[in-house]
Scaffold this motif. Sequence first.
Motif, mmCIF file in Angstrom:
data_model
loop_
_atom_site.group_PDB
_atom_site.id
_atom_site.type_symbol
_atom_site.label_atom_id
_atom_site.label_comp_id
_atom_site.label_asym_id
_atom_site.label_seq_id
_atom_site.Cartn_x
_atom_site.Cartn_y
_atom_site.Cartn_z
ATOM 1 N N VAL A 140 53.172 42.901 43.901
ATOM 2 C CA VAL A 140 52.304 42.569 45.033
ATOM 3 C C VAL A 140 50.850 42.406 44.607
ATOM 4 O O VAL A 140 50.001 42.025 45.416
ATOM 5 N N ILE A 141 50.535 42.696 43.342
ATOM 6 C CA ILE A 141 49.155 42.613 42.860
ATOM 7 C C ILE A 141 48.865 41.175 42.445
ATOM 8 O O ILE A 141 49.581 40.583 41.639
ATOM 9 N N GLU A 142 47.819 40.605 43.000
ATOM 10 C CA GLU A 142 47.438 39.235 42.684
ATOM 11 C C GLU A 142 46.280 39.220 41.678
ATOM 12 O O GLU A 142 45.617 40.230 41.457
ATOM 13 N N ASN A 143 46.060 38.048 41.076
ATOM 14 C CA ASN A 143 45.005 37.915 40.059
ATOM 15 C C ASN A 143 43.643 37.635 40.684
ATOM 16 O O ASN A 143 42.958 36.683 40.342
ATOM 17 N N GLU A 144 43.298 38.447 41.627
ATOM 18 C CA GLU A 144 41.971 38.378 42.234
ATOM 19 C C GLU A 144 41.361 39.760 42.094
ATOM 20 O O GLU A 144 41.961 40.750 42.513
ATOM 21 N N PHE A 145 40.205 39.842 41.473
ATOM 22 C CA PHE A 145 39.652 41.169 41.224
ATOM 23 C C PHE A 145 38.135 41.100 41.091
ATOM 24 O O PHE A 145 37.544 40.032 40.898
ATOM 25 N N THR A 146 37.532 42.263 41.223
ATOM 26 C CA THR A 146 36.105 42.431 40.940
ATOM 27 C C THR A 146 35.980 43.545 39.901
ATOM 28 O O THR A 146 36.838 44.439 39.832
ATOM 29 N N THR A 147 34.943 43.471 39.092
ATOM 30 C CA THR A 147 34.756 44.466 38.043
ATOM 31 C C THR A 147 33.361 45.066 38.144
ATOM 32 O O THR A 147 32.368 44.342 38.194
ATOM 33 N N ILE A 148 33.317 46.390 38.219
ATOM 34 C CA ILE A 148 32.047 47.122 38.191
ATOM 35 C C ILE A 148 32.151 48.157 37.081
ATOM 36 O O ILE A 148 32.994 49.060 37.143
ATOM 37 N N THR A 153 38.939 46.202 40.144
ATOM 38 C CA THR A 153 39.519 46.486 41.458
ATOM 39 C C THR A 153 40.265 45.270 41.987
ATOM 40 O O THR A 153 39.714 44.169 42.052
ATOM 41 N N TYR A 154 41.525 45.479 42.385
ATOM 42 C CA TYR A 154 42.363 44.425 42.944
ATOM 43 C C TYR A 154 42.592 44.717 44.426
ATOM 44 O O TYR A 154 43.158 45.762 44.777
ATOM 45 N N PRO A 155 42.172 43.811 45.334
ATOM 46 C CA PRO A 155 42.476 44.006 46.751
ATOM 47 C C PRO A 155 43.920 43.592 47.049
ATOM 48 O O PRO A 155 44.402 42.580 46.539
ATOM 49 N N VAL A 156 44.615 44.387 47.853
ATOM 50 C CA VAL A 156 46.010 44.105 48.206
ATOM 51 C C VAL A 156 46.187 44.345 49.703
ATOM 52 O O VAL A 156 45.750 45.382 50.223
ATOM 53 N N THR A 157 46.840 43.420 50.388
ATOM 54 C CA THR A 157 47.137 43.572 51.810
ATOM 55 C C THR A 157 48.648 43.633 52.000
ATOM 56 O O THR A 157 49.368 42.759 51.504
ATOM 57 N N ILE A 158 49.120 44.663 52.703
ATOM 58 C CA ILE A 158 50.549 44.838 52.944
ATOM 59 C C ILE A 158 50.772 45.023 54.439
ATOM 60 O O ILE A 158 50.071 45.798 55.092
ATOM 61 N N ALA A 159 51.757 44.314 54.975
ATOM 62 C CA ALA A 159 52.100 44.467 56.387
ATOM 63 C C ALA A 159 52.600 45.884 56.641
ATOM 64 O O ALA A 159 53.285 46.478 55.796
ATOM 65 N N ALA A 160 52.256 46.438 57.798
ATOM 66 C CA ALA A 160 52.629 47.820 58.114
ATOM 67 C C ALA A 160 54.141 48.015 58.074
ATOM 68 O O ALA A 160 54.628 49.049 57.603
ATOM 69 N N THR A 161 54.886 47.026 58.544
ATOM 70 C CA THR A 161 56.345 47.137 58.527
ATOM 71 C C THR A 161 56.878 47.190 57.098
ATOM 72 O O THR A 161 57.829 47.909 56.801
ATOM 73 N N LYS A 162 56.253 46.434 56.197
ATOM 74 C CA LYS A 162 56.663 46.453 54.788
ATOM 75 C C LYS A 162 56.272 47.772 54.129
ATOM 76 O O LYS A 162 56.972 48.269 53.254
ATOM 77 N N LEU A 163 55.149 48.337 54.557
ATOM 78 C CA LEU A 163 54.718 49.628 54.025
ATOM 79 C C LEU A 163 55.781 50.679 54.299
ATOM 80 O O LEU A 163 56.171 51.446 53.409
ATOM 81 N N ILE A 164 56.269 50.724 55.533
ATOM 82 C CA ILE A 164 57.281 51.707 55.919
ATOM 83 C C ILE A 164 58.607 51.438 55.208
ATOM 84 O O ILE A 164 59.298 52.360 54.767
ATOM 85 N N VAL A 194 47.723 46.822 56.298
ATOM 86 C CA VAL A 194 46.987 47.891 55.625
ATOM 87 C C VAL A 194 46.340 47.288 54.384
ATOM 88 O O VAL A 194 47.025 46.675 53.559
ATOM 89 N N ASN A 195 45.032 47.433 54.278
ATOM 90 C CA ASN A 195 44.284 46.888 53.143
ATOM 91 C C ASN A 195 44.082 47.964 52.083
ATOM 92 O O ASN A 195 43.518 49.029 52.355
ATOM 93 N N PHE A 196 44.568 47.675 50.871
ATOM 94 C CA PHE A 196 44.465 48.597 49.750
ATOM 95 C C PHE A 196 43.486 48.067 48.707
ATOM 96 O O PHE A 196 43.246 46.858 48.620
ATOM 97 N N SER A 197 42.970 48.980 47.909
ATOM 98 C CA SER A 197 42.208 48.634 46.705
ATOM 99 C C SER A 197 42.825 49.390 45.545
ATOM 100 O O SER A 197 42.912 50.623 45.576
ATOM 101 N N LEU A 198 43.279 48.646 44.536
ATOM 102 C CA LEU A 198 43.882 49.233 43.348
ATOM 103 C C LEU A 198 42.856 49.221 42.228
ATOM 104 O O LEU A 198 42.373 48.153 41.841
ATOM 105 N N ASN A 199 42.500 50.389 41.711
ATOM 106 C CA ASN A 199 41.455 50.510 40.693
ATOM 107 C C ASN A 199 42.056 50.841 39.336
ATOM 108 O O ASN A 199 42.759 51.851 39.194
ATOM 109 N N ILE A 200 41.780 49.984 38.339
ATOM 110 C CA ILE A 200 42.319 50.157 36.991
ATOM 111 C C ILE A 200 41.170 50.269 35.997
ATOM 112 O O ILE A 200 40.222 49.475 36.044
ATOM 113 N N ASP A 201 41.267 51.265 35.107
ATOM 114 C CA ASP A 201 40.279 51.431 34.048
ATOM 115 C C ASP A 201 40.544 50.402 32.954
ATOM 116 O O ASP A 201 41.648 50.348 32.391
ATOM 117 N N VAL A 202 39.543 49.576 32.667
ATOM 118 C CA VAL A 202 39.699 48.495 31.694
ATOM 119 C C VAL A 202 39.948 49.059 30.292
ATOM 120 O O VAL A 202 40.712 48.485 29.512
#
Length: 357
Positions: A140-148, A153-164, A194-202
């Motif tokens: 579900v992780i797409e190649n859209e990210f920001t780096t600080i 950080t990868y933004p991810v959106t999941i439907a509530a029904t899919k979350l459950i 539900v909007n998630f942010s996935l944070n990965i250490d480079v």
Amino acid sequence: MNLMKRLLCASLFLSFLIVLIGCESSINDVVEEIGEDTVDNEFIHAAYMALETSKSVKLDYQMSYAPYGDPDKRSTIYIFNDPLIQAGFWGNEKLDSIIYVHEDNIYRVVEYENDYIYEDYPYIGKDHWKLDKIILNEKVIENEFTTIGNIRTYPVTIAATKLIQDYPTLASMIKGFQNTKNEKTNSILTNVNVNFSLNIDVNTKRIISIEANLLDYLVALFEKGSGNSYYDIPTMMQIKLSYDDIAIPSLVWADMIADDACASINGRHHDVKVGEVTNTYIHYNYDTDLLVLTVDERNFFRMTSTNTLLPNVFVTTSSGDKVEFEISDTVRLEPGTYYIYVSRWQVGEVSLLIELI
């Protein structure tokens, strides 16, 4: 004149070659960008491989509330990459209880003195405490990210029904901070995301945290608090990951002691017969056993105990409403099902008698 035409044609052809070379260069640039996207997929894959290859991953998660109410609520759980010992809850500087799988059933195991005691744990099914039921799937992780700094950080959106459906343990962790009494009977989750942010250490290529905006999701599931604001609805959840390889006990099913009752109606519990003594055994200091009383007609009932050290009792209706019914009390009960939760701060047998008055 012919010479001029030849020079003009040569000039045009040269210009065409220059443009063509420029276009080819642009195409190569695009290919390089696609190649970078492929590298990003490999980067994400490496982060998920770190999860799968670690013996245990510590999850510290908390909810942040606004605008008022509790500033936050916290909990800690270890997830183990083990087929039998799947998870452990942290408390008192040790694993307080362990989620254990035996013959496709799930149990909660507690260490007390030199023994391990197990009881039914029917809240979540087998394999639900595995990491892929909590941490977002790699797909579900797409190649859209920001780096600080060193955090990507990868933004991810999941439907509530899919979350459950796809992350039942994550959904349960979220709902676990809410009062189930306020849960809506017919919650509408259509078009709720539900909007998630996935944070990965480079540098380490490890997922270090996941954040989620929960307001819309929990407002759809629960009744709002007092006033015009959602005082008791958290807005954010943060899960911090630590890759701690801690020792887990070598549990042997045959060596463990079975608890006679758990605190869930869906697990082993005691059914109360009016006029007869019901016995249950408290195996450790904070053990809680469930006794279920069914009332067919409106009547007065009294609860007594033969124990020198009286137990603690907490009585609710099947819908979760508290009932003021304690030992030595006489109360009038309406027809229905009543849950009597019994505990005490000393190991031993508890005897309760509920009779008609």
